[in-house]
Design a protein around this motif. Structure first.
Motif, short mmCIF file in Angstrom:
data_model
loop_
_atom_site.label_atom_id
_atom_site.label_comp_id
_atom_site.label_asym_id
_atom_site.label_seq_id
_atom_site.Cartn_x
_atom_site.Cartn_y
_atom_site.Cartn_z
N ALA A 72 0.85 -1.20 0.00
CA ALA A 72 0.00 0.00 0.00
C ALA A 72 0.88 1.25 0.00
N VAL A 73 1.93 1.23 0.81
CA VAL A 73 2.84 2.39 0.86
C VAL A 73 3.55 2.55 -0.50
N ALA A 74 3.96 1.41 -1.08
CA ALA A 74 4.63 1.46 -2.40
C ALA A 74 3.70 2.07 -3.43
N ALA A 75 2.42 1.73 -3.31
CA ALA A 75 1.44 2.25 -4.27
C ALA A 75 1.26 3.76 -4.10
N LEU A 76 1.57 4.26 -2.90
CA LEU A 76 1.37 5.69 -2.64
C LEU A 76 2.55 6.55 -3.10
N ILE A 77 3.77 5.98 -3.08
CA ILE A 77 4.97 6.79 -3.34
C ILE A 77 4.88 7.55 -4.67
N PRO A 79 2.28 8.11 -7.01
CA PRO A 79 1.21 9.10 -7.17
C PRO A 79 1.34 10.30 -6.23
N VAL A 80 1.77 10.06 -4.98
CA VAL A 80 1.90 11.20 -4.05
C VAL A 80 3.00 12.15 -4.53
N SER A 81 4.14 11.58 -4.98
CA SER A 81 5.23 12.42 -5.49
C SER A 81 4.75 13.22 -6.69
N ASP A 82 4.02 12.57 -7.58
CA ASP A 82 3.53 13.25 -8.78
C ASP A 82 2.54 14.36 -8.43
N ALA A 88 10.83 12.11 -4.96
CA ALA A 88 10.41 10.84 -4.36
C ALA A 88 11.00 10.68 -2.96
N ASP A 89 12.22 11.20 -2.76
CA ASP A 89 12.87 11.08 -1.46
C ASP A 89 12.07 11.79 -0.35
N TYR A 177 8.39 2.28 -13.20
CA TYR A 177 8.75 2.83 -11.89
C TYR A 177 7.82 2.26 -10.80
N TYR A 178 6.54 2.21 -11.10
CA TYR A 178 5.58 1.71 -10.11
C TYR A 178 5.78 0.21 -9.86
#
Lengths: 276, 245
Positions: A72-77, A79-82, A88-89, A177-178
């Motif tokens: 779930a966290v990986a799925a957020l990285i 889209p949230v960054s975008d 991303a960091d 990337y995803y």
């Protein structure tokens, strides 16, 4: 898998687990270090930690919960960054803090309610009490990682070179990337029981850093990093059992030692002082 | 039909107070050499990145090679070469110039497909065309700024683009390299590939008809045809009238 060679089941399982975890993590580490995503290691490990805490709190399987939460966290990285237009960091740092907060909140709450929760196995790992299924899962992730690299090799290398240039070249950057983030999440979550949340960083970053001291091209890095991780991990497991030492921290220290040595002897940084 | 058709497009950055590109229309045909000039912050780079879909078009319609940029940006980028303005590759970048040039073909190849003989041939040809054969096996991070710029031009030529966009492609190059590469671009134009070049220095432009676009504050201030020799003079004059270049 190694039972015919190693009679002791505990040693055998520990060695198998270390081999699979170190290969998967070090291969992904080559990509992570090049893309300046090193903080993904501790974000994912703490996401898995938070997930395990949620699993324990709900009375479910902590391992499965750790995997689900990491995914779930990986799925957020991405889209949230975008969406937030952040590096991303920075997103990883926000998600790391969120994961830690959830984990600490639940552990504290359970302690307050009188339900003991031992977080030590999640933080430090427990290589000697692994189930066979966990090793099979690690083997599967290891194979999945290798297949992923082989199938998407050209896209991954383009991403490692420069994301914007890769996108301008017409590569489907976001998709690759995803998927990459998902595989990292899966590898970290499954490796958590072996080396723990605090030491997973060593498997992700150090072998790639060792390879980086000697390799001039990315292909050799993808071979050298898992090779270094594999040899050091196998030696660490042997030494740990032979001299009754904690395996995971020993492997971490050995890898750090090899990195220090490689920095000293690296020929890559030598300056040619010859005049002719 | 034009290769690039922009009809009243607007482009805005998230959080920006107003649109960077406003009500801009532009048509570029096959084999045109388009020079885009104008003061800083005129929207020149934004225009290029709107054309290949790297920046979202908020209003209006843009088609490139018959594809709608708003809905087929991935496809557009496979056909459009784009040499970006700023890049820096650190000395430990683990890729050779040859590998970087090959990456230009990855988008066209598609997911999961391996480069074929044709791809290796196109890479070799692009490296030869740009004149960087001696750098092919060198890691890109150890090349000078000018050599890296040439490598990125080869990366885009290897792509065999239907449109070539260049954002200040000569900023790190000496005069002879500029002149040589202008010859390469002239040859591309001769084969029908339109070139859109954002520049601030106009020396060494090829002696072919130039489609000059002068931008200011997100709009096209002037869209005219001229000769290479007239470009600098017109831009200086227009910039002087518009703003300081």
């Amino acid at each position: 898998m190694l039972e015919p060679i190693i009679q002791n089941n505990v040693v055998c399982h520990a060695l198998e687990a270390m081999i699979f975890a170190s290969i998967a993590c070090s291969i992904l580490g080559v990509i992570i270090s090049r893309m300046n995503l090193s903080s993904i290691g501790f974000t994912m490990s703490h996401a898995a930690f938070a997930g395990a805490a949620v699993g324990m709190f709900l009375g479910g399987n902590p391992q499965m919960a750790a995997i689900a939460f990491s995914m779930a966290v990986a799925a957020l990285i991405g889209p949230v960054s975008d969406k937030a237009k952040m590096a991303a960091d920075a997103t990883l740092a926000v998600l790391f803090a969120m994961s830690m907060a959830i984990a600490i909140f639940l552990i504290s709450y359970m302690e307050y309610m009188g339900h003991g929760l031992s977080a030590s196995s999640l933080l430090f790992g427990d290589v000697i009490s692994l189930y066979r299924e966990e090793i099979y899962a690690l083997a599967a992730v290891c194979i999945l990682t290798i297949i992923f690299i082989m199938v998407f090799y050209k896209e991954i290398t383009a991403l490692m070179f420069n994301m914007k240039i890769a996108e301008a070249a017409g590569i489907r950057v976001k998709l690759v990337y995803y998927v990459l983030l998902f595989i990292i999440a899966l590898s970290v979550a499954l490796s958590l029981n072996i080396v723990g949340g605090l030491l997973i960083f060593v498997l992700l970053v150090t072998p790639a850093s060792i390879a980086g001291q000697f390799c001039f091209n990315v292909k050799s890095m993808f071979v050298a990093a898992p090779l270094a991780a594999l040899l050091v991990s196998a030696f660490g497991v042997w030494a740990g059992f032979e001299f009754t030492l904690p395996v995971a921290p020993l492997v971490a220290l050995l890898l750090t030692g090899v990195f220090a040595l490689s920095v000293v002897i690296s020929f890559k940084r030598r300056i040619n002082t010859k005049i002719h | 039909m034009s290769v690039i058709n922009l009809e009243g497009i607007y482009t805005a950055y998230e959080g920006g107070e107003k649109a960077v590109i406003r009500d801009l229309s532009l048509h570029v045909d096959r084999g045109e050499y388009v020079v885009i000039g104008g003061p800083n912050s005129a929207g020149k780079t934004t225009l290029l990145e709107s054309i290949n879909g790297l920046i979202k078009i908020t209003h209006g319609r843009a088609t490139v090679c018959g594809l709608d940029v708003s809905f087929q940006a991935d496809e557009v980028r496979k056909r459009v070469g784009y040499v970006i303005q700023n890049f820096y590759f650190d000395p430990f970048t683990p890729f050779t110039v040859e590998q970087v040039v090959m990456m230009g073909r990855y988008g066209r190849l598609g997911l999961m497909k391996r480069p074929t003989k044709d791809d290796y041939h196109a890479v070799k040809k692009a490296i030869h065309l740009v004149g960087i054969e001696d750098l092919a096996r060198k890691t890109i991070g150890t090349c000078s700024g000018g050599q890296q710029q040439k490598a990125m031009i080869a990366h885009n030529i290897a792509k065999e683009p239907e449109v070539m966009m260049l954002d200040e492609p000569f900023s790190n190059l000496d005069f002879s390299a500029r002149e040589y590469l202008q010859g390469v671009f002239k040859e591309l134009v001769r084969t029908g590939v339109p070139i859109l070049m954002v520049a601030h220095a106009f020396d060494g432009l090829p002696d072919i008809p130039i489609h000059l676009v002068v931008m200011n504050r997100g709009k096209i201030a002037h869209d005219l045809n001229c000769t290479a020799g007239e470009v600098e003079c017109i831009i200086r004059k227009e910039c002087g009238a518009l703003d300081k270049c």
